[in-house]
Design a protein around this motif. Structure first.
Motif, PDB file in Angstrom:
ATOM      1  N   ALA A   1       8.361   0.919  13.047  1.00 43.66           N
ATOM      2  CA  ALA A   1       8.903   0.655  11.720  1.00 43.66           C
ATOM      3  C   ALA A   1       8.442  -0.701  11.193  1.00 43.66           C
ATOM      4  O   ALA A   1       8.079  -0.837  10.012  1.00 43.66           O
ATOM      5  N   GLU A   2       8.417  -1.711  12.055  1.00 45.01           N
ATOM      6  CA  GLU A   2       7.997  -3.036  11.623  1.00 45.01           C
ATOM      7  C   GLU A   2       6.505  -3.080  11.321  1.00 45.01           C
ATOM      8  O   GLU A   2       6.080  -3.648  10.297  1.00 45.01           O
ATOM      9  N   GLU A   3       5.697  -2.509  12.217  1.00 41.52           N
ATOM     10  CA  GLU A   3       4.241  -2.547  12.035  1.00 41.52           C
ATOM     11  C   GLU A   3       3.834  -1.814  10.760  1.00 41.52           C
ATOM     12  O   GLU A   3       3.053  -2.331   9.946  1.00 41.52           O
ATOM     13  N   VAL A   4       4.352  -0.600  10.586  1.00 44.81           N
ATOM     14  CA  VAL A   4       3.966   0.188   9.413  1.00 44.81           C
ATOM     15  C   VAL A   4       4.608  -0.393   8.154  1.00 44.81           C
ATOM     16  O   VAL A   4       3.987  -0.402   7.084  1.00 44.81           O
ATOM     17  N   GLY A   5       5.828  -0.884   8.284  1.00 45.36           N
ATOM     18  CA  GLY A   5       6.460  -1.517   7.131  1.00 45.36           C
ATOM     19  C   GLY A   5       5.666  -2.703   6.623  1.00 45.36           C
ATOM     20  O   GLY A   5       5.545  -2.911   5.410  1.00 45.36           O
ATOM     21  N   THR A   6       5.099  -3.487   7.527  1.00 45.86           N
ATOM     22  CA  THR A   6       4.269  -4.626   7.136  1.00 45.86           C
ATOM     23  C   THR A   6       3.014  -4.169   6.409  1.00 45.86           C
ATOM     24  O   THR A   6       2.625  -4.747   5.379  1.00 45.86           O
ATOM     25  N   LEU A   7       2.358  -3.130   6.923  1.00 46.07           N
ATOM     26  CA  LEU A   7       1.178  -2.603   6.254  1.00 46.07           C
ATOM     27  C   LEU A   7       1.525  -2.075   4.870  1.00 46.07           C
ATOM     28  O   LEU A   7       0.777  -2.273   3.904  1.00 46.07           O
ATOM     29  N   ARG A   8       2.662  -1.415   4.774  1.00 46.45           N
ATOM     30  CA  ARG A   8       3.094  -0.811   3.498  1.00 46.45           C
ATOM     31  C   ARG A   8       3.339  -1.873   2.424  1.00 46.45           C
ATOM     32  O   ARG A   8       3.176  -1.600   1.231  1.00 46.45           O
ATOM     33  N   LYS A   9       3.716  -3.070   2.841  1.00 41.93           N
ATOM     34  CA  LYS A   9       4.008  -4.127   1.880  1.00 41.93           C
ATOM     35  C   LYS A   9       2.750  -4.817   1.366  1.00 41.93           C
ATOM     36  O   LYS A   9       2.827  -5.589   0.405  1.00 41.93           O
ATOM     37  N   GLN A  10       1.609  -4.561   1.989  1.00 42.61           N
ATOM     38  CA  GLN A  10       0.374  -5.202   1.544  1.00 42.61           C
ATOM     39  C   GLN A  10      -0.067  -4.649   0.199  1.00 42.61           C
ATOM     40  O   GLN A  10       0.202  -3.488  -0.139  1.00 42.61           O
ATOM     41  N   ASP A  11      -0.764  -5.478  -0.577  1.00 42.94           N
ATOM     42  CA  ASP A  11      -1.353  -5.015  -1.823  1.00 42.94           C
ATOM     43  C   ASP A  11      -2.493  -4.051  -1.513  1.00 42.94           C
ATOM     44  O   ASP A  11      -3.171  -4.174  -0.486  1.00 42.94           O
ATOM     45  N   GLY A  12      -2.716  -3.108  -2.406  1.00 43.57           N
ATOM     46  CA  GLY A  12      -3.831  -2.183  -2.210  1.00 43.57           C
ATOM     47  C   GLY A  12      -3.462  -0.771  -2.611  1.00 43.57           C
ATOM     48  O   GLY A  12      -2.385  -0.515  -3.165  1.00 43.57           O
ATOM     49  N   GLY A  13      -4.369   0.146  -2.309  1.00 42.50           N
ATOM     50  CA  GLY A  13      -4.199   1.533  -2.699  1.00 42.50           C
ATOM     51  C   GLY A  13      -3.552   2.358  -1.603  1.00 42.50           C
ATOM     52  O   GLY A  13      -2.432   2.096  -1.175  1.00 42.50           O
TER      53      GLY A  13
ATOM     54  N   MET B   1       0.847  -1.196   0.000  1.00 42.71           N
ATOM     55  CA  MET B   1       0.000   0.000   0.000  1.00 42.71           C
ATOM     56  C   MET B   1       0.880   1.242   0.000  1.00 42.71           C
ATOM     57  O   MET B   1       1.982   1.231   0.546  1.00 42.71           O
ATOM     58  N   LYS B   2       0.385   2.271  -0.609  1.00 40.57           N
ATOM     59  CA  LYS B   2       1.080   3.553  -0.582  1.00 40.57           C
ATOM     60  C   LYS B   2       0.659   4.324   0.659  1.00 40.57           C
ATOM     61  O   LYS B   2      -0.535   4.462   0.940  1.00 40.57           O
ATOM     62  N   ILE B   3       1.635   4.826   1.415  1.00 38.00           N
ATOM     63  CA  ILE B   3       1.335   5.626   2.595  1.00 38.00           C
ATOM     64  C   ILE B   3       1.302   7.094   2.205  1.00 38.00           C
ATOM     65  O   ILE B   3       2.287   7.645   1.705  1.00 38.00           O
ATOM     66  N   THR B   4       0.164   7.727   2.413  1.00 35.30           N
ATOM     67  CA  THR B   4       0.000   9.132   2.064  1.00 35.30           C
ATOM     68  C   THR B   4      -0.298   9.939   3.327  1.00 35.30           C
ATOM     69  O   THR B   4      -0.974   9.475   4.237  1.00 35.30           O
ATOM     70  N   LEU B   5       0.236  11.147   3.340  1.00 32.20           N
ATOM     71  CA  LEU B   5       0.022  12.071   4.456  1.00 32.20           C
ATOM     72  C   LEU B   5      -0.713  13.304   3.957  1.00 32.20           C
ATOM     73  O   LEU B   5      -0.300  13.922   2.976  1.00 32.20           O
ATOM     74  N   THR B   6      -1.794  13.654   4.617  1.00 32.66           N
ATOM     75  CA  THR B   6      -2.499  14.907   4.362  1.00 32.66           C
ATOM     76  C   THR B   6      -2.509  15.690   5.665  1.00 32.66           C
ATOM     77  O   THR B   6      -3.019  15.211   6.680  1.00 32.66           O
ATOM     78  N   THR B   7      -1.909  16.876   5.626  1.00 34.85           N
ATOM     79  CA  THR B   7      -1.785  17.610   6.879  1.00 34.85           C
ATOM     80  C   THR B   7      -1.910  19.106   6.660  1.00 34.85           C
ATOM     81  O   THR B   7      -1.643  19.610   5.572  1.00 34.85           O
TER      82      THR B   7
END
Length: 207
Positions: free
Chosen positions: A113-125, A1-7
């Motif tokens: 880093a591990e938790e978010v890295g795992t989410l980032r590797k998942q397929d999706g938008g 998944m792509k991690i996007t920030l809106t701030t």
């Protein structure tokens, strides 16, 4: 998944308490609610467009608490903001929260880093971060944010928490979009490109 920030940011880089005085008064901050005079249709359309691309949300503890106290009360599934927030997965890195009542919330208690890295590797938008300045800053230091939407409001405060603190990983971004709302909010979008490149403006020596 792509991690996007809106701030939301002031022109001097402050992200603290944009929506109201009680959001985050830490450090004696007296300027809460600084973004609210600038809301208009242009601003609303942009935010609806961003939320409409979400497949999940990654929220800091304070932002999660603020959202969870408001959005579940808006029950219309067709609402373009409340609908996605109430139904899509929400991930909250936290060392203090032990339970969460908001539907489809998962608490992350492990290494960030591990938790978010795992989410980032998942397929999706898009896995979207909204606000969550402390979390966003930590992820910028780790190089884990792929896209940034920075909404810069025409106000300077001279005090408050800032997004880009020392320790942010040196990173080059490409500008992928920009617009200005009717009330003067500058919206810029950036995609991560990797390590910066460097050069010099000094004139070469004449041989």
């Amino acid at each position: 998944m792509k991690i996007t920030l809106t701030t939301f940011l002031t022109i001097d880089g402050v992200y603290q308490a944009p929506g109201g005085p009680e959001e985050d008064p830490a450090g004696g901050f007296e300027h809460g609610g600084w973004s609210t005079p600038y809301g208009d249709d242009d601003f609303g359309r942009f935010m609806v467009g961003v939320i409409g691309r979400a497949e999940a949300f990654l929220l800091g503890r304070r932002t999660y608490d603020i959202f969870a106290s408001y959005w579940p009360a808006i029950t219309d599934p067709a609402d373009p903001i409340a609908g996605p927030l109430n139904t899509l997965p929400k991930y909250v890195p936290t060392n203090t929260l032990t339970s969460a009542d908001w539907h489809n919330t998962r608490l992350l208690h492990g290494d960030l880093a591990e938790e978010v890295g795992t989410l980032r590797k998942q397929d999706g938008g898009e896995l979207q971060i909204h606000g969550s300045g402390a979390l966003a800053g930590a992820l910028l230091r780790l190089g884990l944010i792929d896209t940034m939407h920075l909404l810069t409001f025409p106000v300077a405060l001279g005090a408050g928490k800032r997004l880009f603190e020392p320790g942010v990983l040196p990173t080059a971004f490409a500008l992928t979009g920009s617009e200005v709302t009717g009330k003067g909010v500058v919206i810029t979008s950036y995609e991560r490109r990797g390590a910066p490149t460097y050069g010099s403006y000094e004139r070469p020596e004449q041989g």
